[in-house]
Design a protein around this motif. Structure first.
Motif, PDB file in Angstrom:
ATOM      1  N   LYS A  26       0.842  -1.198   0.000  1.00 29.41           N
ATOM      2  CA  LYS A  26       0.000   0.000   0.000  1.00 29.41           C
ATOM      3  C   LYS A  26       0.873   1.241   0.000  1.00 29.41           C
ATOM      4  O   LYS A  26       2.008   1.217   0.504  1.00 29.41           O
ATOM      5  CB  LYS A  26      -0.883  -0.006   1.250  1.00 29.41           C
ATOM      6  CG  LYS A  26      -2.033  -0.981   1.150  1.00 29.41           C
ATOM      7  CD  LYS A  26      -2.712  -1.130   2.479  1.00 29.41           C
ATOM      8  CE  LYS A  26      -3.834  -2.162   2.396  1.00 29.41           C
ATOM      9  NZ  LYS A  26      -4.400  -2.444   3.699  1.00 29.41           N
ATOM     10  N   LYS A  27       0.298   2.286  -0.534  1.00 28.04           N
ATOM     11  CA  LYS A  27       1.003   3.564  -0.570  1.00 28.04           C
ATOM     12  C   LYS A  27       0.553   4.365   0.651  1.00 28.04           C
ATOM     13  O   LYS A  27      -0.623   4.337   1.016  1.00 28.04           O
ATOM     14  CB  LYS A  27       0.578   4.262  -1.857  1.00 28.04           C
ATOM     15  CG  LYS A  27       1.327   5.498  -2.199  1.00 28.04           C
ATOM     16  CD  LYS A  27       0.829   5.976  -3.562  1.00 28.04           C
ATOM     17  CE  LYS A  27       1.378   7.337  -3.871  1.00 28.04           C
ATOM     18  NZ  LYS A  27       0.922   7.828  -5.161  1.00 28.04           N
ATOM     19  N   VAL A  28       1.475   5.055   1.292  1.00 24.01           N
ATOM     20  CA  VAL A  28       1.086   5.835   2.457  1.00 24.01           C
ATOM     21  C   VAL A  28       1.021   7.312   2.061  1.00 24.01           C
ATOM     22  O   VAL A  28       1.897   7.820   1.361  1.00 24.01           O
ATOM     23  CB  VAL A  28       2.045   5.593   3.657  1.00 24.01           C
ATOM     24  CG1 VAL A  28       3.442   6.072   3.384  1.00 24.01           C
ATOM     25  CG2 VAL A  28       1.512   6.254   4.921  1.00 24.01           C
TER      26      VAL A  28
ATOM     27  N   PHE B  31       0.434  11.082   3.745  1.00 21.91           N
ATOM     28  CA  PHE B  31       0.344  11.810   5.012  1.00 21.91           C
ATOM     29  C   PHE B  31      -0.573  13.023   4.837  1.00 21.91           C
ATOM     30  O   PHE B  31      -0.220  13.982   4.177  1.00 21.91           O
ATOM     31  CB  PHE B  31       1.741  12.248   5.471  1.00 21.91           C
ATOM     32  CG  PHE B  31       2.638  11.089   5.757  1.00 21.91           C
ATOM     33  CD1 PHE B  31       2.547  10.412   6.967  1.00 21.91           C
ATOM     34  CD2 PHE B  31       3.558  10.645   4.816  1.00 21.91           C
ATOM     35  CE1 PHE B  31       3.358   9.317   7.231  1.00 21.91           C
ATOM     36  CE2 PHE B  31       4.368   9.560   5.080  1.00 21.91           C
ATOM     37  CZ  PHE B  31       4.268   8.896   6.290  1.00 21.91           C
TER      38      PHE B  31
ATOM     39  N   LYS C 178      -3.252  15.987   6.693  1.00 24.59           N
ATOM     40  CA  LYS C 178      -3.146  16.840   7.877  1.00 24.59           C
ATOM     41  C   LYS C 178      -3.645  16.133   9.130  1.00 24.59           C
ATOM     42  O   LYS C 178      -3.129  16.334  10.224  1.00 24.59           O
ATOM     43  CB  LYS C 178      -3.951  18.119   7.658  1.00 24.59           C
ATOM     44  CG  LYS C 178      -3.077  19.300   7.273  1.00 24.59           C
ATOM     45  CD  LYS C 178      -3.819  20.586   7.429  1.00 24.59           C
ATOM     46  CE  LYS C 178      -2.858  21.752   7.342  1.00 24.59           C
ATOM     47  NZ  LYS C 178      -3.499  23.027   7.588  1.00 24.59           N
TER      48      LYS C 178
ATOM     49  N   PRO D 184      -2.125   9.646   8.756  1.00 25.40           N
ATOM     50  CA  PRO D 184      -1.605   8.961   7.567  1.00 25.40           C
ATOM     51  C   PRO D 184      -2.639   7.980   7.013  1.00 25.40           C
ATOM     52  O   PRO D 184      -3.340   7.319   7.783  1.00 25.40           O
ATOM     53  CB  PRO D 184      -0.379   8.214   8.083  1.00 25.40           C
ATOM     54  CG  PRO D 184      -0.169   8.663   9.492  1.00 25.40           C
ATOM     55  CD  PRO D 184      -1.443   9.223   9.978  1.00 25.40           C
TER      56      PRO D 184
ATOM     57  N   LEU E  62      -3.535   4.774   4.156  1.00 31.50           N
ATOM     58  CA  LEU E  62      -2.931   3.729   3.333  1.00 31.50           C
ATOM     59  C   LEU E  62      -3.845   3.431   2.148  1.00 31.50           C
ATOM     60  O   LEU E  62      -5.029   3.133   2.312  1.00 31.50           O
ATOM     61  CB  LEU E  62      -2.721   2.461   4.160  1.00 31.50           C
ATOM     62  CG  LEU E  62      -1.705   2.557   5.306  1.00 31.50           C
ATOM     63  CD1 LEU E  62      -1.645   1.253   6.084  1.00 31.50           C
ATOM     64  CD2 LEU E  62      -0.332   2.896   4.782  1.00 31.50           C
TER      65      LEU E  62
ATOM     66  N   PRO F  88       6.449   7.385  -0.712  1.00 34.67           N
ATOM     67  CA  PRO F  88       5.196   6.864  -0.136  1.00 34.67           C
ATOM     68  C   PRO F  88       5.045   5.351  -0.313  1.00 34.67           C
ATOM     69  O   PRO F  88       4.049   4.783   0.109  1.00 34.67           O
ATOM     70  CB  PRO F  88       4.137   7.600  -0.963  1.00 34.67           C
ATOM     71  CG  PRO F  88       4.772   7.863  -2.280  1.00 34.67           C
ATOM     72  CD  PRO F  88       6.267   7.884  -2.079  1.00 34.67           C
TER      73      PRO F  88
ATOM     74  N   PRO G 119       5.835   1.118  -0.305  1.00 34.58           N
ATOM     75  CA  PRO G 119       6.414   0.080   0.565  1.00 34.58           C
ATOM     76  C   PRO G 119       7.667  -0.502  -0.087  1.00 34.58           C
ATOM     77  O   PRO G 119       7.921  -0.248  -1.266  1.00 34.58           O
ATOM     78  CB  PRO G 119       5.306  -0.968   0.628  1.00 34.58           C
ATOM     79  CG  PRO G 119       4.599  -0.825  -0.673  1.00 34.58           C
ATOM     80  CD  PRO G 119       4.660   0.617  -1.045  1.00 34.58           C
TER      81      PRO G 119
ATOM     82  N   SER H 105       1.977   3.473  10.500  1.00 30.42           N
ATOM     83  CA  SER H 105       1.415   3.361   9.143  1.00 30.42           C
ATOM     84  C   SER H 105       2.449   2.765   8.202  1.00 30.42           C
ATOM     85  O   SER H 105       2.128   1.913   7.370  1.00 30.42           O
ATOM     86  CB  SER H 105       1.010   4.731   8.620  1.00 30.42           C
ATOM     87  OG  SER H 105       0.151   5.334   9.510  1.00 30.42           O
TER      88      SER H 105
ATOM     89  N   GLN I 246       2.070  -0.654   6.310  1.00 35.41           N
ATOM     90  CA  GLN I 246       2.159  -0.565   4.857  1.00 35.41           C
ATOM     91  C   GLN I 246       3.100  -1.638   4.306  1.00 35.41           C
ATOM     92  O   GLN I 246       2.929  -2.116   3.194  1.00 35.41           O
ATOM     93  CB  GLN I 246       2.700   0.828   4.515  1.00 35.41           C
ATOM     94  CG  GLN I 246       2.993   1.052   3.068  1.00 35.41           C
ATOM     95  CD  GLN I 246       3.967   2.213   2.892  1.00 35.41           C
ATOM     96  OE1 GLN I 246       4.695   2.567   3.819  1.00 35.41           O
ATOM     97  NE2 GLN I 246       3.961   2.796   1.724  1.00 35.41           N
TER      98      GLN I 246
ATOM     99  N   ARG J 182       5.585  19.869   9.253  1.00 35.50           N
ATOM    100  CA  ARG J 182       4.583  18.819   9.480  1.00 35.50           C
ATOM    101  C   ARG J 182       5.020  17.572   8.708  1.00 35.50           C
ATOM    102  O   ARG J 182       4.818  17.465   7.505  1.00 35.50           O
ATOM    103  CB  ARG J 182       3.224  19.293   8.965  1.00 35.50           C
ATOM    104  CG  ARG J 182       2.082  18.328   9.237  1.00 35.50           C
ATOM    105  CD  ARG J 182       0.857  18.767   8.481  1.00 35.50           C
ATOM    106  NE  ARG J 182       0.381  20.070   8.919  1.00 35.50           N
ATOM    107  CZ  ARG J 182      -0.372  20.268   9.992  1.00 35.50           C
ATOM    108  NH1 ARG J 182      -0.740  19.259  10.736  1.00 35.50           N
ATOM    109  NH2 ARG J 182      -0.757  21.485  10.315  1.00 35.50           N
TER     110      ARG J 182
END
Lengths: 626, 420
Positions: free
Chosen positions: A604-606, A608, A610, A613, A615, B139, B141, B191, B195, B335
């Motif tokens: 999966k792509k994460v 981020f 506000k 996070p 997925l 982003p 994995p 996360s 992931q 952030r």
């Protein structure tokens, strides 16, 4: 009883406090619980030590005090007293034996001190405490009685074979890095050298152990700790040459395959070719000789009981037998001068020593030199603040005709004679331009710059370093000490790094430096590249802040800095050949691994955001098909 | 309880190591846990003598010096490690920063294991999860994108350091599927762990902690060390790209208020930092302090009007932030990663948009112009650290994690024996 022994910091790093290990063994054999905190190795701050001591909760704390560690002893003791008051504080060791009155007066937290060899007296003292008996009758102790200091006479240990073998298992940090088993085959020395305090510490009566018992100790150590090397710490190992020969013969017979050193110094007049050859055959690789001065008048005045001819003969025999010779010299002896030090340097060079060490005289209390100082000289520094058995420059005293500045000058001349020769040659040729120096310092040798500045004064000094030294040298550059700073930036790619180094070296070749210093801990291949590409007029390897080695193609000893041991080279070659043979296999496995990764499309792509996070599935195409 | 800690660096080196030493200290002194250390034979690693310590050469070996050499070192280290495990018989093994699959396989075979993740090296081939072409946060994995995005493709076939490391790292990544507990420091990190295919029940959330102090003492100290005639900005951390020190310098150049920037730093970017200071003409406004111990860095926190954390990677947690807050100081940060976990925007400090230099400069300026607001942020931060990031909460949760790892580990080891 629960006893804690402390080895305070301020002594040579990597050394083991053999005295404490002997004491520990003696106490354990009397049924007490013992631990040794080697603070000299751990270097912890006093408050942390105090916390550790409180956690261990001993009934008695014993400190081993050398003159160099007297200050830290007092500091640690005071810190312990703040958090843990239950234990009795006692002290022993060389500094105590020499100046126990001063120590007891300055440090009220210590109740008893132990003088001379204390294995028997210390065990007796603790046995008496645990048995509730009177402790004031123990031999070789001193204690306070209101304003008076009471001293009980020392009883020397005649038969060293009756002592239990030293116990190292109770040391908190054991084995230290580069562990060399410390071996004591005898104690005491009958000679009256004016600067030496051994006679006051261990007694004028020399006592040797039975060589068979010593070999037994080595066998046990080999079995228990797997030792490969040992170091003889005797004050006078060769006083009875026949005993030394017997020890070597037994060592050869037992074939323990141990390498050993005699770096505490042996007497040159007590060695003959037979003993030297036996020592070599028994595994001894390096021997130190206390030479002290190469000026005949000074040498005779220090009452060593031997002549300079004995030294020349002794060194020759040791070299003939195939061992390395290290010479120890003292700067600042009564009667010394800049001229006498120059004569010493010339003598040292004639001897062809493998290594040498110049130290500044420390006048230990009670020695003849200390008495001469009181009458004729001037104390410049409390001896407790002076450096002991190290190369750091501290000048505790001066005698008429050899003032502090001269001692300092003599120290630099003795340790950096090659640099002085270059400097004098330039002056002779009337070269007025500042000397142009490059220091290739890929693993920073802090403090060496001061030495260079001290010797050459105003000079053009460039530095070549990695990011590790950037901050340190940038500050020096800002203060004008350094002319230019060259830095190789950090990179993960080896080839890029090599290319960067080569580019810099070709630049340095164009800069035409008079002198190049190279930190010896850097890679040998770079040293070779420096020699081939820059082709410097003078190249020096900086071994430490106080030690430099001049490189010469004609000196075999300096080849060690650019070449590696044939065995290592052979091992590296084998590894390289295997790497080449197996290279197709590695490449294939890398390719298969790459393909495996490429076709294994999951995960999966994460993203981020506000808030939090998120997925998201990566393989959209497959999802659509489904 | 006996815990064996497996780590590569055993010295005050960075945030992860500071956390390790603090954890060891409090586990031993507050909870009576027996700790055993097994560490690599780095020249900087020294035995301290406070606890049982073993130095095993090759325990954290990397194949940078040749594959044959690497395999030899790993097998020897594995043998020594097995002996230590047999001798010590720990209840649980806590693995800190260590990627060597041979060492990890050995401890997994012998004991319940807990793994702390301090950086993305577990699931990233080039360490920082930044795409090499754009230097943007990655982003993806660990997988085929590592090839297509250029993290692995030239390195793998040219056997550069990252290339040589790739297969061992992948093995370590796979081995961690068997890990009884994996500790994530922040929601962002969790996360990332999820992931990469790890199970949810494997993961435990345990944010870092820092020493907390009495408010009165902290405020007194802040007043004593403050420089009232100066706007002090402090940065503490490694001088490297991911820590964003160059972004901070650019932001500093945009500040309109007079200021003094203290950089408590050292690292691979030092020469660039010096160069950048000159280019931006900040010589009189920036002071390079070098790397300092926590005690000395604390003086700088106390002196600061604002502490800046300009990280541009997926920051796992950032201990510096809570250290500043424990000293009642406001924090301005980008952030990114785990920073929003502890920095409540507009309450304990200000968050700027990642890599936005203008935004960062504005946020710093906001605090410097309104120091009262800065003080209120600092106090709120102090309260937050006291409530959420103190040692008691950390140790209680850590012991719970150890306990659940022991249970899970026992089942895993039993099942393994049954299969055999």
């Amino acid at each position: 009883m629960k006893v804690l022994l402390i080895n305070p910091p301020g002594w040579q790093k990597g050394s083991i406090n053999l005295g404490l290990s002997y004491l520990a063994a003696s106490l354990i054999s009397s049924g007490h619980e013992v631990r040794i905190f080697d603070i000299n190795a751990s270097n912890q701050p006093p408050d942390i030590i105090a916390g550790r001591v409180a956690k261990y909760a001993p009934d008695l704390i014993g400190f081993s005090v050398k003159t160099a560690t007297a200050r830290s002893t007092a500091l640690i003791s005071r810190n312990i007293k703040k958090v843990y008051t239950r234990a009795l504080h006692v002290a022993g060791g060389p500094h105590i034996t020499l100046s126990y009155r001063e120590f007891l007066t300055e440090n009220p937290e210590f109740e008893y001190v132990f003088l001379g060899d204390s294995e028997i007296s210390f065990a007796d003292f603790i046995n008496r405490i645990s048995g509730g008996q009177d402790t004031h009758k123990v031999d070789g102790i001193a204690y306070r009685n209101q304003n008076e200091i009471i001293t009980n006479p020392i009883k020397i240990i005649e038969n060293l074979d009756t002592l239990p073998l030293p116990d190292f298992d109770v040391i908190d940090i054991f084995p230290p890095e580069d562990f060399r088993y410390p071996l004591l085959t005898s104690r005491g020395c009958p000679y009256a050298c004016i600067y030496c305090c051994v006679g006051l510490l261990s007694g004028k009566k020399w006592r040797g152990r039975n060589p068979e018992k010593v070999i037994e100790e080595l066998k046990i150590a080999q079995k228990r700790y797997g030792i490969r090397t040992f170091e003889i710490l005797d004050d006078n190992f060769t006083l009875e040459p026949e005993r030394a020969k017997m020890f070597c013969a037994l060592l050869i017979k037992e074939n323990l395959k141990l390498q050993w050193y005699c770096h505490n110094g042996i007497r040159a007049d007590k060695i003959d070719l037979e003993l030297a050859r036996l020592m070599r055959k028994a595994g001894c690789t390096s021997v130190a000789v206390g030479i002290e001065s190469g000026d005949e008048n000074i040498f005779n005045s220090i009452r060593k009981g031997e002549t300079l001819e004995d030294i020349v003969r002794g060194v020759k025999l040791i070299k003939q037998a195939g061992m390395r010779v290290v010479g120890y010299f003292i700067i600042g002896l009564p009667g010394d001068s800049l001229e006498s030090i120059r004569r010493t340097i010339q003598f040292q060079q004639k001897l062809g020593l493998d290594d040498f060490n110049y130290g500044i005289l420390n006048p230990y209390p009670g020695t003849t030199v200390w008495k001469i100082l009181k009458e004729q000289g001037q104390t410049l520094l409390d001896i407790k603040d002076s450096s002991h058995f190290s190369n750091d420059l501290t000048i505790p005293c001066e005698f008429p005709g050899f003032c502090r500045n001269d001692i300092e000058e003599a120290y630099y001349q003795a340790n950096y004679w090659d640099l002085y020769c270059i400097k004098e040659r330039r002056e002779y040729r009337c070269e007025k331009s500042p000397v142009k120096i490059l220091f290739i310092d890929l693993f920073p040798q802090d403090g060496f710059l001061e030495t260079v500045r001290k010797i050459f004064g105003k000079c053009h000094l460039d530095i070549f370093t990695t990011w590790h030294g950037t901050h340190h040298y940038s500050q020096k550059k800002d203060s004008g000490i350094i002319s230019a700073l060259y830095v190789i930036e950090h990179t993960e790619r080896k080839l890029e790094k090599i290319f960067k180094v080569l580019k810099h070296l070709s630049l340095f070749r164009r800069n035409r430096y008079d002198l190049i210093f190279f930190s010896a801990s850097s890679r040998k291949s770079i040293a070779l590249a420096v020699l081939v590409i820059i082709r410097p007029r003078h190249l020096f390897f900086v071994v430490s802040q106080h030690k430099i080695i001049r490189f010469s193609w004609f000196q075999k000893s300096s080849w060690g800095y650019i070449t590696i041991h044939p065995f290592l080279l052979f091992a590296k070659l084998i590894k390289a050949v295997l790497d080449i043979i197996l290279y197709p296999l590695f490449w294939l496995s890398a390719l298969i691994f790459g393909l495996f990764l490429y076709f294994k499309r999951n995960g999966k792509k994460v993203i981020f955001t506000k808030d939090k996070p998120l997925l998201i599935p990566l393989t959209k195409r497959r999802n659509r098909k489904r | 309880m006996k815990v064996l800690h497996l780590c590569d660096h055993y010295r005050p080196f960075g945030g992860a190591e500071k956390l390790l030493f603090d954890t060891l200290f409090y586990l031993e002194n507050d909870l009576g846990v027996e700790n055993v250390i097994v560490t690599e034979n780095y020249p900087e690693n020294h035995l301290i003598g406070e606890r049982k310590e073993y130095i095993i050469p090759g325990i954290a070996a990397q194949p940078t010096g040749g594959i044959i050499d690497y395999l030899g070192r790993c097998f020897t280290a594995r043998k020594h490690l097995r002996r230590v495990l047999e001798k010590e018989k720990p209840d649980v093994v806590h693995i800190h920063n260590l990627q060597n699959p041979f060492s990890i396989a050995e401890v997994l075979k012998a004991s319940p294991c807990v793994r702390s993740i301090h950086d993305p090296r577990l699931y990233c081939f080039n360490n920082w999860r930044l795409l090499p072409k754009t230097r943007e946060i990655c982003p993806y994995p660990l997988g085929y994108k590592c090839l297509t995005e250029g993290c692995l493709l030239p390195n793998l076939l040219t056997f550069s350091n990252d290339g040589r490391n790739a297969i061992p790292r992948y093995l370590s990544y796979r081995l961690h599927r068997k890990m009884d507990k994996i500790i994530g420091l922040s929601q962002a990190m969790i996360s990332c762990i999820l992931q990469n295919g790890y199970r949810e029940e494997q993961i435990a959330y345990l944010p870092n902690f820092t020493a907390t102090y009495d408010l009165k003492n902290v405020l007194e100290r802040n007043i004593r060390l403050a420089r009232p005639n100066e706007n002090s900005i402090v940065f503490a951390g490694r001088a490297s790209h991911e820590k964003g020190i160059d972004y901070l310098l650019e932001a500093a150049a945009l500040l309109k208020v007079p200021f003094r920037l203290y950089l408590v730093t050292d690292g691979p970017y030092m020469s660039r930092v010096y160069a950048k200071i000159k280019i931006l003409k900040l010589e009189n406004k920036v002071e390079l302090v070098g790397a300092l111990s926590y005690e000395k860095t604390r003086d700088y926190y106390s002196m600061a009007d604002v502490v800046v954390v300009p990280s541009v990677w997926i920051e796992p947690f950032c201990l510096v932030g809570i250290e500043a807050m424990a000293n009642a100081k406001p924090v301005v940060a980008y952030r990114t990663g785990g920073i929003p976990d502890w920095l409540v925007d507009g309450k304990t400090g200000l968050l700027a948009e990642c890599k936005n230099v203008i935004d960062l400069a504005e946020k710093i300026e906001n605090i410097l112009l309104d120091k009262e607001k800065g003080i209120s942020y600092g106090l709120a931060g102090f309260k937050r650290v006291q409530e959420k990031y103190n040692k008691d909460i950390y140790l209680t949760n850590l012991l719970k994690i150890y306990a659940s790892a022991i249970d899970a580990g026992k089942i895993r080891l039993r099942n393994k024996q049954t299969v055999k």
